[in-house]
Design an enzyme around this catalytic site. Structure first.
Site, PDB file in Angstrom:
ATOM      1  N   ASN A  65     -38.702  39.686  19.171  1.00 26.29           N
ATOM      2  CA  ASN A  65     -39.680  39.626  20.263  1.00 26.29           C
ATOM      3  C   ASN A  65     -39.077  39.934  21.629  1.00 26.29           C
ATOM      4  OD1 ASN A  65     -41.607  39.130  18.394  1.00 26.29           O
ATOM      5  ND2 ASN A  65     -41.795  36.938  18.809  1.00 26.29           N
ATOM      6  N   CYS A  85     -55.586  39.323  14.443  1.00 25.36           N
ATOM      7  CA  CYS A  85     -54.777  39.323  13.237  1.00 25.36           C
ATOM      8  C   CYS A  85     -54.978  37.983  12.563  1.00 25.36           C
ATOM      9  CB  CYS A  85     -53.321  39.626  13.527  1.00 25.36           C
ATOM     10  SG  CYS A  85     -52.475  38.297  14.344  1.00 25.36           S
ATOM     11  N   ARG A 139     -56.402  36.807  19.251  1.00 25.95           N
ATOM     12  CA  ARG A 139     -55.419  37.525  20.051  1.00 25.95           C
ATOM     13  C   ARG A 139     -56.028  38.514  21.053  1.00 25.95           C
ATOM     14  NH1 ARG A 139     -49.999  38.419  16.767  1.00 25.95           N
ATOM     15  NH2 ARG A 139     -49.207  37.865  18.803  1.00 25.95           N
ATOM     16  N   ASP A 163     -44.006  29.872  16.625  1.00 27.04           N
ATOM     17  CA  ASP A 163     -43.367  30.722  15.610  1.00 27.04           C
ATOM     18  C   ASP A 163     -42.444  29.950  14.660  1.00 27.04           C
ATOM     19  OD1 ASP A 163     -44.699  32.856  16.698  1.00 27.04           O
ATOM     20  OD2 ASP A 163     -42.977  33.641  17.813  1.00 27.04           O
ATOM     21  N   ARG A 198     -41.195  42.352   8.425  1.00 27.74           N
ATOM     22  CA  ARG A 198     -41.539  42.756   9.793  1.00 27.74           C
ATOM     23  C   ARG A 198     -40.618  42.087  10.802  1.00 27.74           C
ATOM     24  NH1 ARG A 198     -47.798  43.039  11.118  1.00 27.74           N
ATOM     25  NH2 ARG A 198     -46.763  43.715  13.000  1.00 27.74           N
TER      26      ARG A 198
HETATM   27  N1  EPU Z   1     -54.088  35.031  25.092  1.00 31.33           N
HETATM   28  C1  EPU Z   1     -55.285  35.214  25.755  1.00 31.33           C
HETATM   29  N2  EPU Z   1     -55.458  36.370  26.462  1.00 31.33           N
HETATM   30  C2  EPU Z   1     -54.484  37.332  26.532  1.00 31.33           C
HETATM   31  C3  EPU Z   1     -53.264  37.134  25.857  1.00 31.33           C
HETATM   32  C4  EPU Z   1     -53.100  35.963  25.145  1.00 31.33           C
HETATM   33  O1  EPU Z   1     -56.166  34.373  25.703  1.00 31.33           O
HETATM   34  O2  EPU Z   1     -54.713  38.337  27.192  1.00 31.33           O
HETATM   35  C5  EPU Z   1     -53.881  33.788  24.328  1.00 31.33           C
HETATM   36  C6  EPU Z   1     -53.595  34.068  22.852  1.00 31.33           C
HETATM   37  O3  EPU Z   1     -54.789  34.234  22.119  1.00 31.33           O
HETATM   38  C7  EPU Z   1     -52.830  32.821  22.466  1.00 31.33           C
HETATM   39  C8  EPU Z   1     -51.998  32.533  23.716  1.00 31.33           C
HETATM   40  O4  EPU Z   1     -52.692  33.193  24.783  1.00 31.33           O
HETATM   41  O5  EPU Z   1     -53.717  31.756  22.266  1.00 31.33           O
HETATM   42  C9  EPU Z   1     -50.564  32.994  23.685  1.00 31.33           C
HETATM   43  O6  EPU Z   1     -50.487  34.340  23.284  1.00 31.33           O
HETATM   44  P1  EPU Z   1     -49.379  35.327  23.830  1.00 31.33           P
HETATM   45  O7  EPU Z   1     -50.029  36.394  24.617  1.00 31.33           O
HETATM   46  O8  EPU Z   1     -48.305  34.534  24.489  1.00 31.33           O
HETATM   47  O9  EPU Z   1     -48.845  35.954  22.486  1.00 31.33           O
HETATM   48  P2  EPU Z   1     -48.227  37.423  22.354  1.00 31.33           P
HETATM   49  O10 EPU Z   1     -47.520  37.737  23.603  1.00 31.33           O
HETATM   50  O11 EPU Z   1     -49.247  38.358  21.866  1.00 31.33           O
HETATM   51  C10 EPU Z   1     -45.871  36.754  21.465  1.00 31.33           C
HETATM   52  C11 EPU Z   1     -45.072  36.950  20.219  1.00 31.33           C
HETATM   53  C12 EPU Z   1     -45.661  36.107  19.090  1.00 31.33           C
HETATM   54  C13 EPU Z   1     -45.653  34.641  19.540  1.00 31.33           C
HETATM   55  C14 EPU Z   1     -46.421  34.481  20.848  1.00 31.33           C
HETATM   56  C15 EPU Z   1     -46.397  33.075  21.409  1.00 31.33           C
HETATM   57  C16 EPU Z   1     -44.218  39.203  20.397  1.00 31.33           C
HETATM   58  C17 EPU Z   1     -44.208  40.588  19.892  1.00 31.33           C
HETATM   59  N3  EPU Z   1     -45.073  38.354  19.837  1.00 31.33           N
HETATM   60  O12 EPU Z   1     -47.189  37.209  21.180  1.00 31.33           O
HETATM   61  O13 EPU Z   1     -44.795  36.262  17.993  1.00 31.33           O
HETATM   62  O14 EPU Z   1     -46.242  33.825  18.547  1.00 31.33           O
HETATM   63  O15 EPU Z   1     -45.867  35.372  21.843  1.00 31.33           O
HETATM   64  O16 EPU Z   1     -45.089  32.637  21.606  1.00 31.33           O
HETATM   65  O17 EPU Z   1     -43.463  38.865  21.279  1.00 31.33           O
HETATM   66  C18 EPU Z   1     -44.150  36.223  15.723  1.00 31.33           C
HETATM   67  O18 EPU Z   1     -43.040  36.670  16.068  1.00 31.33           O
HETATM   68  O19 EPU Z   1     -44.364  35.777  14.567  1.00 31.33           O
HETATM   69  C19 EPU Z   1     -45.243  36.210  16.701  1.00 31.33           C
HETATM   70  C20 EPU Z   1     -46.525  36.111  16.329  1.00 31.33           C
END
Ligand code: EPU
Length: 420
Positions: free
Chosen positions: A23, A115, A120, A306, A398
């Protein structure tokens, strides 16, 4: 579709080397689009997600070489369009939007969609871009984003579940080349955001406050090529720690960072699994009997979502009741029904899973549903009596580099079964 065949009941013993963080690597790879000069990134884990990001960069016109964990990218001339077939396969690919807007003043990217772990949304990414002056249209499943010139501004990026990791990354990348100063309030504090900020600063960006809820970005004219080493994967580290505790083994973790894992180490210790620092290494083993623990997942520096599924695979072994509350993603309990197939007793009550632990697990065929759920099933299989077949291991591929080989080195009886 490959599966893992595990003969459980063998305590893990030995040393494991931690790979670079998935990440952290993904947004850093996207950030290479911010310059026409070559960037060299070391310790990039060889995973299907990073291989996929290579494909995306290539589809945008970048020249990419990926050899022995070192990635060289030169994005001399790029285009601003990423289609559905590319984006839908990996939600993390949304983080190309910020760099494309900064470099080309436009980005046309398919909406990533939800997903298995939750809806998300990307509303916070878009809110941040709009604050920088970007005009956004959503049509035919695509985000059409355009701007004449990005203009720095202040914004609040907190959402329903707190800050957004990739949203913070996306806006931070866009703001590096904006006119003026951008302040992100309620920014994500994850170590992966800090690693990205370090990468961008090495490219010539002026970012301060990364790792805190207020990040300030002073826009610059141009960014240049750079060399960087990705931080170790804290979730892979947590996974091996939990596996050591669940199998009652003793594992020396090499190359991980304890300071990124304080919440995990604290909960492991409460559960009866000690993590001792020995120089740069960490030695993990049980101290007495396993104990039940209550956990709520939170943004960093709280307990990471995670690592929730993996921790559940440990707590099903601890006699007593543990309550695990998932506060980041709304449906991240897909592993529960599969753990039940191994004999675990878990009930879901709203956002909480109530684990009635202490019954020994026995092997069974199970189905992986997402990356971390797969890791939990592998851990459960390692501690169960008899054989467990974890199907659909492509989820695990992945995000874990050679997990089966690393576990084999620790004495696990695990085999990858390739389906023809
Ligand atoms: N959210 C919103 N609006 C947005 C973006 C996010 O409401 O525009 C909400 C999401 O639905 C969730 C929360 O905010 O409830 C946190 O989501 P975040 O945006 O932080 O997640 P992400 O950036 O899409 C990354 C990691 C995930 C990890 C999360 C939380 C990467 C590629 N992915 O996702 O990793 O779970 O942060 O720490 O960096 C994994 O590696 O298994 C994985 C899913």
């Amino acid at each position: 579709m490959d599966s893992f065949l595990i003969k459980g009941g063998v305590p893990l013993h030995g040393e494991v080397n931690i790979s670079g963080s998935k990440n952290a690597a993904l947004p850093i790879m996207a950030a290479t689009l911010l310059t026409d000069e070559p960037c060299v990134i070391r310790r990039v884990p060889d995973l299907s997600d990073t291989r996929f990001m290579v494909k995306i960069l290539e589809s945008l016109g970048a020249q990419v070489k990926f050899e022995n964990g070192t990635l060289t990218v030169r994005a001399k001339k790029i285009k601003g369009y990423a289609d559905y077939e590319l984006v839908r396969k990996m939600r993390g690919s949304i983080c190309i939007a910020g760099p494309l807007l900064a470099r080309l003043q436009k980005a046309r990217i398919s909406l990533p969609g939800g997903c298995i772990i939750g809806a998300r949304p990307i509303n916070l990414h878009l809110k941040g871009f709009e604050a920088l002056g970007v005009k956004i249209k959503i049509e035919g499943g695509y985000i059409d984003a355009t701007v004449k010139k990005l203009i720095g501004s202040s914004m609040f990026l907190g959402g329903r579940a707190g800050p957004t990791v990739l949203g913070t990354a996306n806006v931070m990348m866009a703001a590096t080349l904006a006119d003026g100063i951008t302040v992100i309030e309620s920014a994500a504090c994850e170590p992966e955001v800090v690693d990205l900020a370090n990468f961008l600063n090495a490219m010539g960006a002026q970012i301060s406050g990364a790792g805190s809820p207020t990040v300030t970005i002073v826009g610059v004219e141009k960014l240049h090529g750079v060399e960087h080493e990705v931080i170790p994967d804290r979730i892979e580290t947590a996974t091996f720690m939990v596996a050591a505790g669940a199998t009652d083994g003793e594992v020396t973790i090499k190359g991980g960072r304890a300071e990124h894992l304080r919440a995990v180490i604290d909960k492991l210790s409460e559960a009866g699994v000690a993590v001792e620092r020995r120089g740069a290494d960490m030695v993990v083993r049980r101290k007495g009997k396993l104990k039940p623990v209550d956990i709520a997942t939170l943004p960093y520096s709280g307990f990471p979502t995670d690592a929730q599924a993996q921790m559940m695979a440990l707590l099903v072994l601890a006699p007593g009741i543990s309550i695990i509350t998932e506060r980041i993603f709304e449906s991240r309990f897909m592993h529960v029904s599969e753990l039940a197939r191994l004999g675990a007793e878990i009930e879901i009550e709203g956002p909480s899973a109530i684990v009635k632990g202490g019954k020994p697990l026995s092997g069974a065929p199970v189905m992986a549903s997402d990356l971390r759920a797969s890791a939990a099933l592998v851990i459960a299989g390692l501690s169960a009596k008899g054989s467990t077949q974890v199907n659909r291991i492509y989820h695990l591929d992945r995000g874990y580099e050679r997990m089966d080989l690393k576990l084999k080195k620790l004495g696990a009886r695990i085999q990858r079964v390739q389906e023809k």
